[in-house]
Design a protein around this motif. Structure first.
Motif, PDB file in Angstrom:
ATOM      1  N   GLN A  10       0.801  -1.217   0.000  1.00 14.68           N
ATOM      2  CA  GLN A  10       0.000   0.000   0.000  1.00 14.68           C
ATOM      3  C   GLN A  10       0.842   1.278   0.000  1.00 14.68           C
ATOM      4  O   GLN A  10       0.296   2.376   0.045  1.00 14.68           O
ATOM      5  N   ARG A  11       2.145   1.155  -0.034  1.00 15.81           N
ATOM      6  CA  ARG A  11       3.006   2.332   0.077  1.00 15.81           C
ATOM      7  C   ARG A  11       2.918   3.228  -1.152  1.00 15.81           C
ATOM      8  O   ARG A  11       2.933   2.764  -2.283  1.00 15.81           O
ATOM      9  N   ASP A  12       2.861   4.523  -0.894  1.00 17.58           N
ATOM     10  CA  ASP A  12       2.859   5.545  -1.941  1.00 17.58           C
ATOM     11  C   ASP A  12       4.304   6.021  -2.089  1.00 17.58           C
ATOM     12  O   ASP A  12       4.736   6.968  -1.424  1.00 17.58           O
ATOM     13  N   TRP A  13       5.041   5.381  -2.995  1.00 15.01           N
ATOM     14  CA  TRP A  13       6.477   5.649  -3.060  1.00 15.01           C
ATOM     15  C   TRP A  13       6.837   7.066  -3.500  1.00 15.01           C
ATOM     16  O   TRP A  13       7.806   7.636  -2.982  1.00 15.01           O
ATOM     17  N   PRO A  14       6.116   7.688  -4.414  1.00 16.74           N
ATOM     18  CA  PRO A  14       6.439   9.097  -4.717  1.00 16.74           C
ATOM     19  C   PRO A  14       6.333   9.985  -3.478  1.00 16.74           C
ATOM     20  O   PRO A  14       7.185  10.854  -3.248  1.00 16.74           O
ATOM     21  N   ARG A  15       5.286   9.772  -2.668  1.00 18.50           N
ATOM     22  CA  ARG A  15       5.144  10.559  -1.437  1.00 18.50           C
ATOM     23  C   ARG A  15       6.266  10.235  -0.457  1.00 18.50           C
ATOM     24  O   ARG A  15       6.820  11.137   0.179  1.00 18.50           O
ATOM     25  N   ILE A  16       6.618   8.961  -0.343  1.00 21.89           N
ATOM     26  CA  ILE A  16       7.684   8.566   0.583  1.00 21.89           C
ATOM     27  C   ILE A  16       9.005   9.206   0.170  1.00 21.89           C
ATOM     28  O   ILE A  16       9.737   9.749   1.009  1.00 21.89           O
ATOM     29  N   ARG A  17       9.315   9.153  -1.119  1.00 15.39           N
ATOM     30  CA  ARG A  17      10.584   9.733  -1.603  1.00 15.39           C
ATOM     31  C   ARG A  17      10.622  11.240  -1.372  1.00 15.39           C
ATOM     32  O   ARG A  17      11.671  11.790  -1.007  1.00 15.39           O
ATOM     33  N   ARG A  18       9.486  11.897  -1.599  1.00 16.02           N
ATOM     34  CA  ARG A  18       9.434  13.340  -1.309  1.00 16.02           C
ATOM     35  C   ARG A  18       9.656  13.594   0.174  1.00 16.02           C
ATOM     36  O   ARG A  18      10.349  14.553   0.554  1.00 16.02           O
ATOM     37  N   GLY A  19       9.073  12.764   1.020  1.00 15.97           N
ATOM     38  CA  GLY A  19       9.257  12.921   2.461  1.00 15.97           C
ATOM     39  C   GLY A  19      10.694  12.724   2.884  1.00 15.97           C
ATOM     40  O   GLY A  19      11.223  13.480   3.706  1.00 15.97           O
ATOM     41  N   ILE A  20      11.352  11.708   2.330  1.00 19.74           N
ATOM     42  CA  ILE A  20      12.761  11.445   2.659  1.00 19.74           C
ATOM     43  C   ILE A  20      13.634  12.613   2.209  1.00 19.74           C
ATOM     44  O   ILE A  20      14.538  13.057   2.940  1.00 19.74           O
ATOM     45  N   GLU A  21      13.360  13.141   1.010  1.00 14.51           N
ATOM     46  CA  GLU A  21      14.120  14.288   0.511  1.00 14.51           C
ATOM     47  C   GLU A  21      13.886  15.513   1.379  1.00 14.51           C
ATOM     48  O   GLU A  21      14.829  16.261   1.699  1.00 14.51           O
ATOM     49  N   CYS A  22      12.646  15.724   1.796  1.00 17.33           N
ATOM     50  CA  CYS A  22      12.325  16.869   2.651  1.00 17.33           C
ATOM     51  C   CYS A  22      13.005  16.724   4.008  1.00 17.33           C
ATOM     52  O   CYS A  22      13.551  17.691   4.551  1.00 17.33           O
ATOM     53  N   CYS A  23      13.009  15.515   4.547  1.00 12.41           N
ATOM     54  CA  CYS A  23      13.692  15.276   5.819  1.00 12.41           C
ATOM     55  C   CYS A  23      15.182  15.557   5.697  1.00 12.41           C
ATOM     56  O   CYS A  23      15.796  16.137   6.596  1.00 12.41           O
ATOM     57  N   SER A  24      15.765  15.138   4.583  1.00 10.51           N
ATOM     58  CA  SER A  24      17.190  15.416   4.365  1.00 10.51           C
ATOM     59  C   SER A  24      17.456  16.910   4.384  1.00 10.51           C
ATOM     60  O   SER A  24      18.431  17.376   4.994  1.00 10.51           O
ATOM     61  N   THR A  25      16.589  17.677   3.742  1.00  9.58           N
ATOM     62  CA  THR A  25      16.742  19.135   3.745  1.00  9.58           C
ATOM     63  C   THR A  25      16.668  19.684   5.163  1.00  9.58           C
ATOM     64  O   THR A  25      17.482  20.525   5.563  1.00  9.58           O
ATOM     65  N   HIS A  26      15.695  19.212   5.928  1.00  8.16           N
ATOM     66  CA  HIS A  26      15.538  19.686   7.306  1.00  8.16           C
ATOM     67  C   HIS A  26      16.743  19.320   8.168  1.00  8.16           C
ATOM     68  O   HIS A  26      17.234  20.147   8.959  1.00  8.16           O
ATOM     69  N   PHE A  27      17.224  18.101   8.043  1.00  6.29           N
ATOM     70  CA  PHE A  27      18.331  17.672   8.895  1.00  6.29           C
ATOM     71  C   PHE A  27      19.659  18.293   8.473  1.00  6.29           C
ATOM     72  O   PHE A  27      20.536  18.510   9.316  1.00  6.29           O
ATOM     73  N   LEU A  28      19.804  18.605   7.203  1.00  4.67           N
ATOM     74  CA  LEU A  28      20.991  19.349   6.786  1.00  4.67           C
ATOM     75  C   LEU A  28      20.970  20.762   7.363  1.00  4.67           C
ATOM     76  O   LEU A  28      22.013  21.294   7.776  1.00  4.67           O
ATOM     77  N   LEU A  29      19.793  21.373   7.403  1.00  5.26           N
ATOM     78  CA  LEU A  29      19.652  22.678   8.051  1.00  5.26           C
ATOM     79  C   LEU A  29      20.032  22.578   9.526  1.00  5.26           C
ATOM     80  O   LEU A  29      20.783  23.420  10.054  1.00  5.26           O
ATOM     81  N   LEU A  30      19.521  21.543  10.203  1.00  6.72           N
ATOM     82  CA  LEU A  30      19.866  21.341  11.613  1.00  6.72           C
ATOM     83  C   LEU A  30      21.362  21.131  11.791  1.00  6.72           C
ATOM     84  O   LEU A  30      21.954  21.605  12.762  1.00  6.72           O
ATOM     85  N   ASP A  31      21.977  20.414  10.861  1.00 11.09           N
ATOM     86  CA  ASP A  31      23.407  20.145  10.980  1.00 11.09           C
ATOM     87  C   ASP A  31      24.204  21.435  10.932  1.00 11.09           C
ATOM     88  O   ASP A  31      25.167  21.617  11.693  1.00 11.09           O
ATOM     89  N   ARG A  32      23.802  22.344  10.043  1.00 11.53           N
ATOM     90  CA  ARG A  32      24.484  23.643   9.987  1.00 11.53           C
ATOM     91  C   ARG A  32      24.234  24.430  11.275  1.00 11.53           C
ATOM     92  O   ARG A  32      25.154  25.078  11.799  1.00 11.53           O
TER      93      ARG A  32
END
Length: 215
Positions: free
Chosen positions: A123-145
């Motif tokens: 039942q996984r919506d992979w386009p949504r999941i991939r967007r979420g993973i990419e968005c999380c990466s953006t957020h955590f890179l911001l946190l890292d800085r």
């Protein structure tokens, strides 16, 4: 004694329990939600009409919504440590609390943790999941800085910013997903893992949630 309704593997309950542990507040934990049920009873709905956890009862003062509970407990029990009198100082952690709730948490919890981990594979919506993973990466890179040169979110001491944002780290680092190189976040994670309340209330296995869409 403070009463707290919720299940231990609920993400939002874990934030509250982490702060309760840091403050050493005597409490009575009442399992509710998930396999425990009870959220649709008249008694619980009288506490929270939305039928969601966490909920606390502090000598008759009922509070729900996890970040509102964090603010209440910090003001009630953590003055001078988690709740400064100065409004400007409070705004420093409150902005990160709001960012966590409106930006990081929807991307991670809704799109990744729920979309990937808690949804059955078919039942996984992979386009949504991939967007979420990419968005999380953006957020955590911001946190890292942001964390470069800092022990915690706002300097040397733990704050509500750490609790609001840091609760996600245990699940984020234990999912089989791609993550960016974030050494400052990793170092921060290791520091908060050394805290007993974090280990007790956040580092709780969540295998039972895999592929399970029901609360």
């Amino acid at each position: 004694m403070l009463k707290i309704w919720g299940r231990r593997n609920s993400f939002n309950v874990q934030k509250v329990m982490w702060l309760v542990g840091e403050l050493g507040i005597a409490h009575d934990h009442i399992p509710a939600g998930g396999d425990f049920g009870g959220l649709d009873t008249p008694e619980f709905l009288a506490l929270n009409p939305h039928g969601r956890v966490p909920v606390i009862d502090d000598a008759g003062i009922i509070v729900w919504e996890s970040h509102t509970i964090l603010r209440y407990l910090a003001a009630r029990f953590g003055a001078g440590r988690f709740w400064p009198d100065d409004a400007g100082k409070r705004s420093q952690f409150e902005r990160w609390m709001d960012w966590s709730q409106t930006a990081l948490q929807p991307a991670f919890l809704s799109d990744v943790f729920w979309g990937f981990y808690r949804t059955p594979e078919a039942q996984r919506d992979w386009p949504r999941i991939r967007r979420g993973i990419e968005c999380c990466s953006t957020h955590f890179l911001l946190l890292d800085r942001w964390l470069e040169g800092r022990c915690h979110m706002l300097g040397d001491d733990l704050s509500l910013a750490d609790i609001a944002v840091g609760t996600a780290l245990y699940r984020y680092f234990n999912l089989d997903i791609s993550r960016p190189h974030i050494p400052n976040v990793q170092a921060w994670y290791e520091r908060i893992m050394a805290r007993t309340p974090y280990r007790q209330h956040v580092m709780i296995p969540f295998d039972d949630l895999r592929g399970r869409l029901a609360y």
